[in-house]
Design a protein around this motif. Structure first.
Motif, PDB file in Angstrom:
ATOM      1  N   ALA A 141      -5.313  -8.001  -5.658  1.00 35.39           N
ATOM      2  CA  ALA A 141      -6.349  -8.888  -5.139  1.00 35.39           C
ATOM      3  C   ALA A 141      -7.295  -8.100  -4.234  1.00 35.39           C
ATOM      4  O   ALA A 141      -6.876  -7.225  -3.467  1.00 35.39           O
ATOM      5  CB  ALA A 141      -5.713 -10.037  -4.362  1.00 35.39           C
ATOM      6  N   GLU A 142      -8.567  -8.452  -4.310  1.00 39.07           N
ATOM      7  CA  GLU A 142      -9.589  -7.704  -3.591  1.00 39.07           C
ATOM      8  C   GLU A 142      -9.389  -7.737  -2.077  1.00 39.07           C
ATOM      9  O   GLU A 142      -9.626  -6.742  -1.387  1.00 39.07           O
ATOM     10  CB  GLU A 142     -10.979  -8.246  -3.938  1.00 39.07           C
ATOM     11  N   ASP A 143      -8.948  -8.881  -1.528  1.00 38.00           N
ATOM     12  CA  ASP A 143      -8.806  -8.961  -0.071  1.00 38.00           C
ATOM     13  C   ASP A 143      -7.741  -8.000   0.439  1.00 38.00           C
ATOM     14  O   ASP A 143      -7.903  -7.369   1.487  1.00 38.00           O
ATOM     15  CB  ASP A 143      -8.514 -10.395   0.375  1.00 38.00           C
ATOM     16  N   GLY A 144      -6.638  -7.860  -0.306  1.00 40.79           N
ATOM     17  CA  GLY A 144      -5.602  -6.910   0.095  1.00 40.79           C
ATOM     18  C   GLY A 144      -6.072  -5.472   0.010  1.00 40.79           C
ATOM     19  O   GLY A 144      -5.776  -4.654   0.892  1.00 40.79           O
ATOM     20  N   LEU A 145      -6.816  -5.159  -1.047  1.00 31.95           N
ATOM     21  CA  LEU A 145      -7.362  -3.811  -1.188  1.00 31.95           C
ATOM     22  C   LEU A 145      -8.261  -3.460  -0.011  1.00 31.95           C
ATOM     23  O   LEU A 145      -8.162  -2.378   0.568  1.00 31.95           O
ATOM     24  CB  LEU A 145      -8.149  -3.700  -2.493  1.00 31.95           C
ATOM     25  N   GLN A 146      -9.128  -4.400   0.339  1.00 32.16           N
ATOM     26  CA  GLN A 146     -10.085  -4.144   1.406  1.00 32.16           C
ATOM     27  C   GLN A 146      -9.407  -4.040   2.767  1.00 32.16           C
ATOM     28  O   GLN A 146      -9.738  -3.166   3.574  1.00 32.16           O
ATOM     29  CB  GLN A 146     -11.150  -5.248   1.419  1.00 32.16           C
ATOM     30  N   LYS A 147      -8.456  -4.937   3.039  1.00 33.35           N
ATOM     31  CA  LYS A 147      -7.823  -4.940   4.359  1.00 33.35           C
ATOM     32  C   LYS A 147      -7.070  -3.647   4.621  1.00 33.35           C
ATOM     33  O   LYS A 147      -7.237  -3.009   5.678  1.00 33.35           O
ATOM     34  CB  LYS A 147      -6.882  -6.134   4.494  1.00 33.35           C
ATOM     35  N   LEU A 148      -6.236  -3.233   3.663  1.00 35.50           N
ATOM     36  CA  LEU A 148      -5.482  -1.999   3.862  1.00 35.50           C
ATOM     37  C   LEU A 148      -6.394  -0.785   3.771  1.00 35.50           C
ATOM     38  O   LEU A 148      -6.177   0.209   4.464  1.00 35.50           O
ATOM     39  CB  LEU A 148      -4.358  -1.901   2.831  1.00 35.50           C
ATOM     40  N   GLY A 149      -7.429  -0.870   2.934  1.00 33.42           N
ATOM     41  CA  GLY A 149      -8.356   0.245   2.818  1.00 33.42           C
ATOM     42  C   GLY A 149      -9.067   0.549   4.117  1.00 33.42           C
ATOM     43  O   GLY A 149      -9.332   1.703   4.449  1.00 33.42           O
ATOM     44  N   ARG A 150      -9.354  -0.488   4.886  1.00 27.67           N
ATOM     45  CA  ARG A 150     -10.016  -0.281   6.177  1.00 27.67           C
ATOM     46  C   ARG A 150      -9.082   0.365   7.204  1.00 27.67           C
ATOM     47  O   ARG A 150      -9.522   1.130   8.058  1.00 27.67           O
ATOM     48  CB  ARG A 150     -10.554  -1.608   6.710  1.00 27.67           C
ATOM     49  N   ILE A 151      -7.811   0.069   7.089  1.00 29.92           N
ATOM     50  CA  ILE A 151      -6.852   0.688   8.013  1.00 29.92           C
ATOM     51  C   ILE A 151      -6.602   2.144   7.625  1.00 29.92           C
ATOM     52  O   ILE A 151      -6.440   3.011   8.489  1.00 29.92           O
ATOM     53  CB  ILE A 151      -5.525  -0.095   8.009  1.00 29.92           C
ATOM     54  N   ALA A 152      -6.604   2.399   6.316  1.00 31.99           N
ATOM     55  CA  ALA A 152      -6.268   3.731   5.809  1.00 31.99           C
ATOM     56  C   ALA A 152      -7.504   4.576   5.547  1.00 31.99           C
ATOM     57  O   ALA A 152      -7.534   5.386   4.622  1.00 31.99           O
ATOM     58  CB  ALA A 152      -5.457   3.587   4.526  1.00 31.99           C
ATOM     59  N   VAL A 153      -8.521   4.412   6.383  1.00 30.89           N
ATOM     60  CA  VAL A 153      -9.801   5.059   6.111  1.00 30.89           C
ATOM     61  C   VAL A 153      -9.691   6.577   6.051  1.00 30.89           C
ATOM     62  O   VAL A 153     -10.472   7.241   5.354  1.00 30.89           O
ATOM     63  CB  VAL A 153     -10.843   4.628   7.169  1.00 30.89           C
ATOM     64  N   ASP A 154      -8.734   7.187   6.742  1.00 30.37           N
ATOM     65  CA  ASP A 154      -8.590   8.640   6.757  1.00 30.37           C
ATOM     66  C   ASP A 154      -7.591   9.160   5.734  1.00 30.37           C
ATOM     67  O   ASP A 154      -7.358  10.366   5.665  1.00 30.37           O
ATOM     68  CB  ASP A 154      -8.156   9.115   8.152  1.00 30.37           C
ATOM     69  N   LEU A 155      -6.999   8.265   4.947  1.00 36.81           N
ATOM     70  CA  LEU A 155      -5.965   8.670   4.001  1.00 36.81           C
ATOM     71  C   LEU A 155      -6.493   8.756   2.573  1.00 36.81           C
ATOM     72  O   LEU A 155      -7.411   8.022   2.201  1.00 36.81           O
ATOM     73  CB  LEU A 155      -4.802   7.664   4.010  1.00 36.81           C
ATOM     74  N   PRO A 156      -5.894   9.640   1.768  1.00 38.01           N
ATOM     75  CA  PRO A 156      -6.158   9.576   0.325  1.00 38.01           C
ATOM     76  C   PRO A 156      -5.649   8.245  -0.217  1.00 38.01           C
ATOM     77  O   PRO A 156      -4.623   7.731   0.231  1.00 38.01           O
ATOM     78  CB  PRO A 156      -5.341  10.743  -0.240  1.00 38.01           C
ATOM     79  N   VAL A 157      -6.369   7.675  -1.179  1.00 37.14           N
ATOM     80  CA  VAL A 157      -5.985   6.397  -1.771  1.00 37.14           C
ATOM     81  C   VAL A 157      -6.006   6.519  -3.287  1.00 37.14           C
ATOM     82  O   VAL A 157      -6.980   7.021  -3.861  1.00 37.14           O
ATOM     83  CB  VAL A 157      -6.944   5.261  -1.343  1.00 37.14           C
ATOM     84  N   VAL A 158      -4.928   6.076  -3.923  1.00 40.15           N
ATOM     85  CA  VAL A 158      -4.831   6.101  -5.379  1.00 40.15           C
ATOM     86  C   VAL A 158      -4.756   4.676  -5.897  1.00 40.15           C
ATOM     87  O   VAL A 158      -3.901   3.895  -5.467  1.00 40.15           O
ATOM     88  CB  VAL A 158      -3.574   6.886  -5.834  1.00 40.15           C
ATOM     89  N   ARG A 159      -5.662   4.329  -6.816  1.00 41.69           N
ATOM     90  CA  ARG A 159      -5.634   3.034  -7.495  1.00 41.69           C
ATOM     91  C   ARG A 159      -5.813   3.269  -8.987  1.00 41.69           C
ATOM     92  O   ARG A 159      -6.853   2.983  -9.553  1.00 41.69           O
ATOM     93  CB  ARG A 159      -6.724   2.106  -6.949  1.00 41.69           C
ATOM     94  N   LEU A 160      -4.802   3.843  -9.600  1.00 40.99           N
ATOM     95  CA  LEU A 160      -4.874   4.218 -11.005  1.00 40.99           C
ATOM     96  C   LEU A 160      -3.769   3.607 -11.856  1.00 40.99           C
ATOM     97  O   LEU A 160      -3.751   3.829 -13.075  1.00 40.99           O
ATOM     98  CB  LEU A 160      -4.810   5.747 -11.139  1.00 40.99           C
ATOM     99  N   PHE A 161      -2.858   2.864 -11.240  1.00 39.46           N
ATOM    100  CA  PHE A 161      -1.756   2.222 -11.963  1.00 39.46           C
ATOM    101  C   PHE A 161      -1.842   0.721 -11.756  1.00 39.46           C
ATOM    102  O   PHE A 161      -2.265   0.258 -10.691  1.00 39.46           O
ATOM    103  CB  PHE A 161      -0.403   2.726 -11.449  1.00 39.46           C
ATOM    104  N   ASP A 162      -1.411  -0.050 -12.757  1.00 40.71           N
ATOM    105  CA  ASP A 162      -1.386  -1.498 -12.547  1.00 40.71           C
ATOM    106  C   ASP A 162      -0.069  -1.916 -11.906  1.00 40.71           C
ATOM    107  O   ASP A 162       0.850  -1.101 -11.740  1.00 40.71           O
ATOM    108  CB  ASP A 162      -1.660  -2.265 -13.850  1.00 40.71           C
TER     109      ASP A 162
END
Length: 222
Positions: A141-162
């Motif tokens: 869900a988009e809201d979860g992606l955005q919320k954690l993405g804002r906290i992890a702004v300095d981290l590498p992020v992988v979104r390539l698996f379902d």
């Protein structure tokens, strides 16, 4: 439209560790961002996912377009020698192998106690600055992606698996938000997903892209 992202740690311009020459472009590049192929004893061209198989290696940029062009121009076949047998579905084989290895690495991190699963657990870890790599399902869900993405702004992020694939790596029906807590597990997983990003195509609502950590910070600030 949401964006599926693999964020990578930036390196100085011109940096190339253990460079290899591409059979297609003839340019020397960092081997970590390339694919290695070898000719097996039966004369077949095979993808060496871990770049460890014996024999002479043939290197290529890690993306589907380059592989398809190399097959069309017979660049790999010429490099591998006469009468080499090249599978028609080699791009699909490469993607499948990278997906398997990535999920294997996620499972290994879980068994080593170096991975947390679930939104609340991941959020606490990120706020405590203990995360090294954030993994999110590309169909989350988009809201979860955005919320954690804002906290992890300095981290590498992988979104390539379902979510089903991530769940399978953990022995569950599905998983959505994961965080790797040890660098020794985050680094090899990033090396795999960096190559996978050139092959994996998500659905129309989740286009696969690659961005740097700096670019993510700029987007969040805008």
């Amino acid at each position: 439209m949401s964006e599926t992202t693999i964020a990578i740690i930036e390196e100085p311009a011109g940096t190339a560790r253990n460079p290899r020459r591409s059979v297609l472009s003839r340019e020397r590049q960092d081997r970590c961002g390339m694919l290695r192929f070898v000719r097996d004893p039966e004369g077949r061209l095979v993808f060496d996912v871990d770049a460890r198989l014996p024999g002479r290696g043939f290197w290529l940029e890690a993306d589907r377009a380059s592989l398809e062009l190399a097959l069309k121009r017979r660049a790999l076949a010429r490099a591998a020698g006469p009468e080499v047998r090249v599978p028609d579905d080699l791009p699909q084989q490469v993607e499948a192998a990278l997906v398997r290895r990535g999920l294997d690495r996620i499972g290994l991190a879980r068994r080593a106690g170096a991975l947390l699963n679930g939104f609340d657990e991941v959020e606490r870890c990120l706020r405590a600055k203990r995360g090294r790599l954030l993994i999110q399902a590309m169909d989350a869900a988009e809201d979860g992606l955005q919320k954690l993405g804002r906290i992890a702004v300095d981290l590498p992020v992988v979104r390539l698996f379902d979510r089903s694939e991530l769940g399978r790596a953990l022995g569950r029906d599905e998983a959505v938000h994961l965080v790797v807590t040890h660098e020794s597990h985050a680094t090899p997983l990033l090396a795999i997903t960096r190559r996978l990003a050139g092959f994996r195509q998500a659905g129309a609502d989740h286009p696969t892209t690659m961005t740097t950590s700096t670019e993510r910070q700029e987007r969040l600030a805008s």
